[in-house]
Design an enzyme around this catalytic site. Sequence first.
Site, PDB file in Angstrom:
ATOM      1  N   LYS A 125       0.830  -1.200   0.000  1.00 36.28           N
ATOM      2  CA  LYS A 125       0.000   0.000   0.000  1.00 36.28           C
ATOM      3  C   LYS A 125       0.871   1.260   0.000  1.00 36.28           C
ATOM      4  O   LYS A 125       0.721   2.153  -0.837  1.00 36.28           O
ATOM      5  CB  LYS A 125      -0.940   0.004   1.210  1.00 36.28           C
ATOM      6  CG  LYS A 125      -1.890   1.184   1.250  1.00 36.28           C
ATOM      7  CD  LYS A 125      -1.378   2.248   2.166  1.00 36.28           C
ATOM      8  CE  LYS A 125      -2.194   3.524   1.975  1.00 36.28           C
ATOM      9  NZ  LYS A 125      -1.677   4.602   2.837  1.00 36.28           N
ATOM     10  N   ASP A 144      -6.133   0.433   0.324  1.00 42.63           N
ATOM     11  CA  ASP A 144      -6.213   0.852   1.716  1.00 42.63           C
ATOM     12  C   ASP A 144      -7.586   0.444   2.250  1.00 42.63           C
ATOM     13  O   ASP A 144      -8.302  -0.310   1.620  1.00 42.63           O
ATOM     14  CB  ASP A 144      -6.015   2.362   1.827  1.00 42.63           C
ATOM     15  CG  ASP A 144      -7.194   3.098   1.243  1.00 42.63           C
ATOM     16  OD1 ASP A 144      -7.897   2.517   0.388  1.00 42.63           O
ATOM     17  OD2 ASP A 144      -7.445   4.236   1.644  1.00 42.63           O
TER      18      ASP A 144
END
Length: 221
Positions: A125, A144
């Site tokens: 991420k 996310d």
Amino acid sequence: MNLRISKKKRAFEILTILKQLYPDATCSLDYQTPLQLLVATILSAQCTDERVNKVTPALFSRFPDAQSFAKADRKEIEILIHSTGFYRNKAKNIQNACIKIVNDFNGNVPQTMTELLTLAGVARKTANVVLAHAFGIIEGVTVDTHVKRLSNRLGLTKKQNPVQIEQDLIKLLPQPEWENFSISIIYHGRAICNARKPLCHQCSLAHLCTFFQTEQNKIKE
DNA sequence: ATCCCGAGGG
DNA sequence: CCCTCTGGAT
């Protein structure tokens, strides 16, 4: 109705609508350098970007680059980032990542996924955010909490693991649009499709959403 | 699966 | 009180 079209076509329609809804969507974190974006992104774990942006001016003023973070008194970092939560882990990760950047990468944030993943506190991420926004490299889809929640609700994936969700999304979306999808869906997650009480009546994606359709069917019964 | 962690909203 | 916020490491 439109749920009958292929998942790939549905994903593209979702992307098109989101880009129209949020034409100016960008990374919401404040930063001046790749290192500052890396630090801000580490700080953004389980914390709003708005809160991160409140601590980074003082933090980056005190520690402007990897060298200064590397030799900092960690306690001082902890105090400056305290309000972002997880402050001990975050301070440790930021410092260890900066030490490695100084030792192994000449003080510069590396520009490949493989190298970024060797840094403390950096997984896909964070690496995707840094690659896309600091270097313009679209390596994958940033997954996310918002991308996870909306992708599940929209019915684009049934996976819960972020890495598996990313693999599903990569197959559904054209590569140049991967980060545009993430950024605009994050905006939509904040504004409309929030975690607690999604505003489906105001949602431009309702006709493409399996969650909304399921809710409608519940009401009819 | 669990832990790290504070701030804001309901 | 409980849940959520651009997660990652053990």
